[in-house]
Design a protein around this motif. Structure first.
Motif, PDB file in Angstrom:
ATOM      1  N   CYS A 123      24.407 -18.490 -20.700  1.00  0.00           N
ATOM      2  CA  CYS A 123      23.227 -19.327 -20.924  1.00  0.00           C
ATOM      3  C   CYS A 123      23.028 -19.625 -22.407  1.00  0.00           C
ATOM      4  O   CYS A 123      22.665 -20.750 -22.781  1.00  0.00           O
ATOM      5  CB  CYS A 123      21.992 -18.648 -20.349  1.00  0.00           C
ATOM      6  SG  CYS A 123      21.995 -18.521 -18.553  1.00  0.00           S
ATOM      7  N   VAL A 124      23.248 -18.632 -23.262  1.00  0.00           N
ATOM      8  CA  VAL A 124      23.122 -18.852 -24.704  1.00  0.00           C
ATOM      9  C   VAL A 124      24.167 -19.862 -25.175  1.00  0.00           C
ATOM     10  O   VAL A 124      23.880 -20.752 -25.987  1.00  0.00           O
ATOM     11  CB  VAL A 124      23.253 -17.521 -25.466  1.00  0.00           C
ATOM     12  CG1 VAL A 124      23.359 -17.758 -26.965  1.00  0.00           C
ATOM     13  CG2 VAL A 124      22.062 -16.612 -25.167  1.00  0.00           C
ATOM     14  N   ALA A 125      25.396 -19.736 -24.661  1.00  0.00           N
ATOM     15  CA  ALA A 125      26.443 -20.697 -25.012  1.00  0.00           C
ATOM     16  C   ALA A 125      26.078 -22.100 -24.533  1.00  0.00           C
ATOM     17  O   ALA A 125      26.333 -23.089 -25.227  1.00  0.00           O
ATOM     18  CB  ALA A 125      27.774 -20.261 -24.415  1.00  0.00           C
ATOM     19  N   ILE A 170      32.607 -22.504 -26.563  1.00  0.00           N
ATOM     20  CA  ILE A 170      31.509 -21.774 -27.188  1.00  0.00           C
ATOM     21  C   ILE A 170      31.326 -20.420 -26.516  1.00  0.00           C
ATOM     22  O   ILE A 170      31.122 -19.398 -27.189  1.00  0.00           O
ATOM     23  CB  ILE A 170      30.210 -22.601 -27.104  1.00  0.00           C
ATOM     24  CG1 ILE A 170      30.389 -23.956 -27.789  1.00  0.00           C
ATOM     25  CG2 ILE A 170      29.040 -21.841 -27.732  1.00  0.00           C
ATOM     26  CD1 ILE A 170      29.207 -24.888 -27.629  1.00  0.00           C
ATOM     27  N   TYR A 171      31.435 -20.400 -25.189  1.00  0.00           N
ATOM     28  CA  TYR A 171      31.279 -19.135 -24.457  1.00  0.00           C
ATOM     29  C   TYR A 171      32.373 -18.137 -24.829  1.00  0.00           C
ATOM     30  O   TYR A 171      32.089 -16.946 -25.035  1.00  0.00           O
ATOM     31  CB  TYR A 171      31.296 -19.417 -22.956  1.00  0.00           C
ATOM     32  CG  TYR A 171      31.414 -18.168 -22.105  1.00  0.00           C
ATOM     33  CD1 TYR A 171      30.354 -17.261 -22.013  1.00  0.00           C
ATOM     34  CD2 TYR A 171      32.589 -17.891 -21.413  1.00  0.00           C
ATOM     35  CE1 TYR A 171      30.463 -16.116 -21.239  1.00  0.00           C
ATOM     36  CE2 TYR A 171      32.698 -16.745 -20.640  1.00  0.00           C
ATOM     37  CZ  TYR A 171      31.643 -15.863 -20.556  1.00  0.00           C
ATOM     38  OH  TYR A 171      31.750 -14.722 -19.810  1.00  0.00           O
ATOM     39  N   ASN A 210      29.916 -26.875 -38.119  1.00  0.00           N
ATOM     40  CA  ASN A 210      29.275 -25.651 -38.608  1.00  0.00           C
ATOM     41  C   ASN A 210      28.866 -24.681 -37.508  1.00  0.00           C
ATOM     42  O   ASN A 210      28.329 -23.606 -37.810  1.00  0.00           O
ATOM     43  CB  ASN A 210      28.040 -25.998 -39.436  1.00  0.00           C
ATOM     44  CG  ASN A 210      26.958 -26.714 -38.635  1.00  0.00           C
ATOM     45  OD1 ASN A 210      27.001 -26.771 -37.408  1.00  0.00           O
ATOM     46  ND2 ASN A 210      25.986 -27.270 -39.323  1.00  0.00           N
ATOM     47  N   TRP A 211      29.096 -25.004 -36.250  1.00  0.00           N
ATOM     48  CA  TRP A 211      28.521 -24.191 -35.176  1.00  0.00           C
ATOM     49  C   TRP A 211      29.089 -22.771 -35.157  1.00  0.00           C
ATOM     50  O   TRP A 211      28.352 -21.814 -34.880  1.00  0.00           O
ATOM     51  CB  TRP A 211      28.729 -24.875 -33.816  1.00  0.00           C
ATOM     52  CG  TRP A 211      30.133 -24.870 -33.288  1.00  0.00           C
ATOM     53  CD1 TRP A 211      31.088 -25.806 -33.484  1.00  0.00           C
ATOM     54  CD2 TRP A 211      30.727 -23.866 -32.450  1.00  0.00           C
ATOM     55  NE1 TRP A 211      32.246 -25.472 -32.832  1.00  0.00           N
ATOM     56  CE2 TRP A 211      32.047 -24.283 -32.181  1.00  0.00           C
ATOM     57  CE3 TRP A 211      30.275 -22.671 -31.901  1.00  0.00           C
ATOM     58  CZ2 TRP A 211      32.928 -23.530 -31.396  1.00  0.00           C
ATOM     59  CZ3 TRP A 211      31.147 -21.926 -31.119  1.00  0.00           C
ATOM     60  CH2 TRP A 211      32.449 -22.351 -30.868  1.00  0.00           C
ATOM     61  N   LYS A 212      30.369 -22.601 -35.459  1.00  0.00           N
ATOM     62  CA  LYS A 212      30.968 -21.268 -35.411  1.00  0.00           C
ATOM     63  C   LYS A 212      30.365 -20.347 -36.467  1.00  0.00           C
ATOM     64  O   LYS A 212      30.012 -19.194 -36.179  1.00  0.00           O
ATOM     65  CB  LYS A 212      32.478 -21.351 -35.600  1.00  0.00           C
ATOM     66  CG  LYS A 212      33.239 -21.849 -34.387  1.00  0.00           C
ATOM     67  CD  LYS A 212      34.733 -21.743 -34.601  1.00  0.00           C
ATOM     68  CE  LYS A 212      35.499 -22.199 -33.361  1.00  0.00           C
ATOM     69  NZ  LYS A 212      36.961 -22.103 -33.555  1.00  0.00           N
TER      70      LYS A 212
END
Length: 340
Positions: A123-125, A170-171, A210-212
């Motif tokens: 869910c966070v991902a 992302i997950y 920049n997400w990582k």
């Protein structure tokens, strides 16, 4: 802060609400209008702060009643999915979803105090995915740019700043960090709180470039604040083997400065993010795991309920004893007063 114009008068007139006073009718107080007896006029702190409505709208990670950013970002896609399902006469998820019946009862072990780890990370991902997909712009900072501060020795693709990452990517990134560092599901929720607080305070967007590094910085800070046994920065360097400790320290310092060192997460805010993640899961068919209620599980639930009931009875008894003791003390004082 301090966007309102203040008025003061020497007479003792009733206080008028600022919303009822038109801006042009408020004379601006100057040094000449202030008497020598009162000294320099100081604006009240309540006049300098933003109203609650504006504060909640701008800082949802600080206020329990404000809607989370990721839930608002996901509404566009949710409406499109519902419209598509309506036009195509489809009802996805209804056939695979489990429902309780007279013979079988399904329960969800995930609670606000002990969330399910795998489902929470998913869910966070997904929340981060909607942040990136439905971002307003590409505002960023150099410290979080993966091109200038790479996380690995592999060459960063030329289109790294324009191609949105998929939910699975992302997950996998978050799951690798949580699995290697042995972090808890609660830490994942706090990570999302810090991430949205960063976007609000620094007025930036989480985007493909920049997400990582933003997610890594939020996880790093959340693990130190939430978990009793925090993971050291050098431990993350063993997970992401090509990053240096100096880079981790610098990113953590910038992250804290951008958060204005506000790392407090009230219980109400934490609960709001948990239930909004549950809502996000329901809207995207990411249901939390349901298991049938068996004999052992039923006995465990019964034992827990009895324990809670006994604690409640003991609390009531103690409260009654304190009340009786207080009444006796008051009666004793009254009798002594009469005798004297």
């Amino acid at each position: 802060m301090g966007g309102s114009v203040s008025c003061c008068s020497s007479g003792e007139t009733p206080k008028i609400s600022r919303r009822e006073v038109e801006l042009e009718e408020c004379p601006i107080t100057t040094a000449e209008d202030v008497s020598e007896d009162t000294g320099t006029y100081l604006q009240h702190i309540s006049d300098r702060e933003l109203p609650d409505e504006l504060a909640q709208e701008s800082n949802p990670s600080d206020h329990p009643r404000a809607s989370t950013l990721f839930l608002n970002k996901s509404q566009t896609d949710v409406r499109e999915k519902r419209k598509s399902n309506y036009l195509n006469h489809m009802s996805p998820g209804l056939l695979t979803k489990k429902y309780s019946s007279c013979s079988t009862i399904f329960i969800d072990d995930s609670t606000v105090s002990q969330p399910n780890l795998k489902s929470t990370i998913k869910c966070v991902a997904l929340a981060i995915y909607y942040h990136i997909k439905n971002r307003d712009s590409n505002r960023s900072l150099e410290i979080f740019d993966e091109k200038k501060h790479p996380l690995s020795r592999e060459k960063v693709p030329d289109d790294y700043a324009v191609v949105d990452p998929e939910h699975k990517l992302i997950y996998r990134f978050i799951r690798t960090l949580f699995s290697s560092a042995q972090l808890t599901a609660e830490c994942a929720i706090v990570t999302l709180v810090y991430l949205e607080r960063l976007l609000t305070y620094a007025e930036m967007d989480i985007c493909p470039c920049n997400w990582k590094r933003i997610v890594l910085g939020a996880i790093l800070l959340a693990s130190k604040v939430w978990d009793d046994q925090a993971v050291w920065n050098v431990d993350y360097c063993q997970i992401l083997k090509d990053i240096t400790v100096e880079d981790m320290n610098e990113m953590e310092r910038h992250f804290l400065e951008l958060l204005q060192f506000n790392i407090n997460v009230p219980a109400s805010v934490y609960a709001k993010y948990y239930f909004d993640l549950r809502s996000l899961a329901d809207e995207n068919n990411l249901s939390f795991p349901l298991e049938p209620l068996g004999n052992k599980r039923a006995q465990k639930l019964e034992a827990i309920s009895r324990l809670c009931e006994d604690k409640y009875k003991n609390m009531c008894k103690n409260a009654m004893r304190r009340s009786v003791s207080a009444d006796n003390l008051i009666g004793l004082k009254k009798s002594n007063a009469v005798l004297s």
